[in-house]
Scaffold this active site. Structure first.
Site, PDB file in Angstrom:
ATOM      1  N   GLU A  68     118.003 142.175  64.242  1.00 28.96           N
ATOM      2  CA  GLU A  68     116.991 143.229  64.168  1.00 28.96           C
ATOM      3  C   GLU A  68     115.596 142.633  64.011  1.00 28.96           C
ATOM      4  O   GLU A  68     114.906 142.390  64.987  1.00 28.96           O
ATOM      5  CB  GLU A  68     117.351 144.235  63.060  1.00 28.96           C
ATOM      6  CG  GLU A  68     118.642 144.974  63.439  1.00 28.96           C
ATOM      7  CD  GLU A  68     119.007 146.134  62.538  1.00 28.96           C
ATOM      8  OE1 GLU A  68     118.505 146.214  61.397  1.00 28.96           O
ATOM      9  OE2 GLU A  68     119.827 146.966  62.978  1.00 28.96           O
TER      10      GLU A  68
HETATM   11  C1  HEC Z   1     116.393 146.410  65.936  1.00 29.12           C
HETATM   12  C2  HEC Z   1     116.372 147.811  65.679  1.00 29.12           C
HETATM   13  C3  HEC Z   1     116.107 148.296  64.245  1.00 29.12           C
HETATM   14  C4  HEC Z   1     115.044 147.970  63.439  1.00 29.12           C
HETATM   15  C5  HEC Z   1     113.923 147.001  63.701  1.00 29.12           C
HETATM   16  C6  HEC Z   1     115.201 148.780  62.238  1.00 29.12           C
HETATM   17  N1  HEC Z   1     116.309 149.557  62.344  1.00 29.12           N
HETATM   18 FE1  HEC Z   1     116.896 150.965  61.021  1.00 29.12          FE
HETATM   19  N2  HEC Z   1     118.649 151.094  61.970  1.00 29.12           N
HETATM   20  C7  HEC Z   1     118.977 150.488  63.166  1.00 29.12           C
HETATM   21  C8  HEC Z   1     120.394 150.620  63.406  1.00 29.12           C
HETATM   22  C9  HEC Z   1     121.139 150.081  64.614  1.00 29.12           C
HETATM   23  C10 HEC Z   1     120.916 151.326  62.307  1.00 29.12           C
HETATM   24  C11 HEC Z   1     122.377 151.656  62.045  1.00 29.12           C
HETATM   25  C12 HEC Z   1     123.015 150.424  61.417  1.00 29.12           C
HETATM   26  C13 HEC Z   1     124.345 150.695  60.760  1.00 29.12           C
HETATM   27  O1  HEC Z   1     124.600 151.819  60.369  1.00 29.12           O
HETATM   28  O2  HEC Z   1     125.115 149.740  60.618  1.00 29.12           O
HETATM   29  C14 HEC Z   1     119.783 151.632  61.427  1.00 29.12           C
HETATM   30  C15 HEC Z   1     119.873 152.398  60.267  1.00 29.12           C
HETATM   31  C16 HEC Z   1     118.761 152.832  59.548  1.00 29.12           C
HETATM   32  C17 HEC Z   1     118.755 153.857  58.534  1.00 29.12           C
HETATM   33  C18 HEC Z   1     119.963 154.657  58.067  1.00 29.12           C
HETATM   34  C19 HEC Z   1     119.973 156.034  58.630  1.00 29.12           C
HETATM   35  C20 HEC Z   1     121.284 156.725  58.429  1.00 29.12           C
HETATM   36  O3  HEC Z   1     121.425 157.866  58.865  1.00 29.12           O
HETATM   37  O4  HEC Z   1     122.213 156.133  57.874  1.00 29.12           O
HETATM   38  C21 HEC Z   1     117.468 153.967  58.071  1.00 29.12           C
HETATM   39  C22 HEC Z   1     116.957 154.910  57.005  1.00 29.12           C
HETATM   40  C23 HEC Z   1     116.686 152.978  58.777  1.00 29.12           C
HETATM   41  N3  HEC Z   1     117.494 152.330  59.682  1.00 29.12           N
HETATM   42  C24 HEC Z   1     115.357 152.688  58.529  1.00 29.12           C
HETATM   43  C25 HEC Z   1     114.753 151.507  58.978  1.00 29.12           C
HETATM   44  C26 HEC Z   1     113.555 150.902  58.396  1.00 29.12           C
HETATM   45  C27 HEC Z   1     112.781 151.449  57.229  1.00 29.12           C
HETATM   46  C28 HEC Z   1     113.293 149.765  59.119  1.00 29.12           C
HETATM   47  C29 HEC Z   1     112.198 148.741  58.895  1.00 29.12           C
HETATM   48  C30 HEC Z   1     112.216 148.046  57.619  1.00 29.12           C
HETATM   49  C31 HEC Z   1     114.315 149.690  60.153  1.00 29.12           C
HETATM   50  N4  HEC Z   1     115.188 150.727  60.013  1.00 29.12           N
HETATM   51  C32 HEC Z   1     114.344 148.735  61.153  1.00 29.12           C
HETATM   52  C33 HEC Z   1     118.090 149.831  63.991  1.00 29.12           C
HETATM   53  C34 HEC Z   1     116.909 149.278  63.533  1.00 29.12           C
END
Ligand code: HEC
Ligand code: HEC
Length: 283
Positions: free
Chosen positions: A85
């Site tokens: 990520e």
């Molecule tokens: C490269 C793409 C990527 C980046 C950059 C990223 N995310 Fe995500 N995010 C995801 C993915 C894919 C998931 C699901 C992962 C899992 O559930 O294993 C996720 C899950 C989440 C969730 C959970 C939502 C739920 O319904 O469970 C939140 C809140 C979130 N991210 C916030 C953030 C925040 C704040 C940042 C920066 C610090 C961030 N993400 C950076 C791809 C990304």
């Protein structure tokens, strides 16, 4: 604090090669998701799983598909160090943020100058708590505006409840309150290799009973967050609804009934800062 969090949320400084921010995968103008089957992080690497929306994420009982983070603060710590990520290390991020002229005064004012993982993730989480989406057509209807829903949307709402969707997609966010099993028949029908992500909650607990258990996703704003499911296997809402009915409820919906449920789900699209999520710049 939410303003600081908003800036950090959009800042590629938090990634190892300076190319990725939270917003890269959770664009606020694209429903809080990237609209890809699985996310792409630093160096164009494909992740293992679909990105859920950040809108209303504060209302999830746990974070991630498998619930491995209890809070938004804990969640926000994850992507920064995830090599697929943002591919950075917290000590490096803390150094970069602490050295930034623009962030210093804000950390001085809000956290007595303390720049660390806890204060950075606290600010981001506070911003995420502001990502609420009121005033969907469905909400307007509930508040007494009987013209807010079409006949088709109303029929879809009834079908959604009567078919049993509400047994898992519970509460006013239509999910985000429990884990439920994604049926074995789903994976048989999907085909392809089983992945680690397919294990769901099992990856956290190691309990056989938790294999294929996922947090039931909230369905608010679902129309603007394709593709669907943890593996991004359903390209559109009609496919997702038909699959859910068949595998989770043993019900084969007629085309009309599926379309009505899709219409109802479309009425759950709300507004952020007064702009409907489906009317934002990139839609
Ligand atoms: C490269 C793409 C990527 C980046 C950059 C990223 N995310 Fe995500 N995010 C995801 C993915 C894919 C998931 C699901 C992962 C899992 O559930 O294993 C996720 C899950 C989440 C969730 C959970 C939502 C739920 O319904 O469970 C939140 C809140 C979130 N991210 C916030 C953030 C925040 C704040 C940042 C920066 C610090 C961030 N993400 C950076 C791809 C990304
Ligand atoms: C037995 C519990 C259960 C029932 C009943 C159920 N669902 Fe689900 N639903 C889930 C789970 C668990 C997921 C997450 C599956 C995954 O992606 O791995 C899900 C995912 C979804 C998604 C995709 C969400 C996203 O963000 O990708 C939609 C849309 C959906 N359900 C609609 C429905 C509809 C419509 C019905 C009724 C016809 C229904 N569900 C019945 C448990 C259920």
């Amino acid at each position: 604090m939410a303003l600081l969090g908003e800036a950090l949320y959009h800042d590629t400084l938090l990634s190892g090669d300076g190319t990725v921010s939270c917003a890269t995968c959770h664009g606020l103008e694209t429903g809080g998701v990237d609209r890809l089957p699985v996310s792409t992080g630093v160096k164009n690497q494909r992740g293992p799983i679909n990105a859920p929306t950040v809108y209303n994420s504060a209302h999830n009982f746990v974070q991630f598909w498998d619930g491995r983070a209890a809070t938004l603060e804990e969640q926000a710590a994850g992507p920064v160090e995830n090599p697929l990520e943002m591919g950075d290390q917290w000590p490096e991020v803390v150094k970069k943020v602490a050295a930034s002229e623009s962030y210093r005064p804000q950390f001085d004012a809000l956290f007595d100058g303390e720049v660390n993982t806890a204060t950075i993730t606290k600010a981001i989480a506070e911003f995420e708590r502001t990502l609420v989406t009121p005033d969907s057509a469905f909400d307007k209807y509930l508040k007494g505006d009987k013209a807010a829903l079409t006949e088709k949307e109303k029929r879809g709402a009834l079908l959604f409840a009567e078919s049993g969707c509400t047994s898992c997609h519970t509460g006013s966010y239509f999910g985000g309150e429990s884990y439920q099993k994604l049926a074995d028949s789903y994976f048989e029908a999907r085909g392809g290799e089983m992945t680690e992500a397919d294990n769901g909650r099992f990856n956290v607990t190691g309990e056989e009973a938790d294999r294929h258990m996922f947090k039931v996703p909230m369905l608010r704003n679902i129309a603007v967050t394709p593709p669907y499911f943890h593996d991004g296997s359903a390209p559109d809402l009609e496919t997702a609804v038909t699959i859910m009915a068949h595998h989770q409820l043993g019900l084969d919906l007629s085309k009309e009934d599926a379309a009505a449920i899709v219409a109802f789900l479309g009425s759950l699209t709300g507004e952020y800062k007064g702009v409907p999520l489906d009317k934002m710049a990139s839609n």
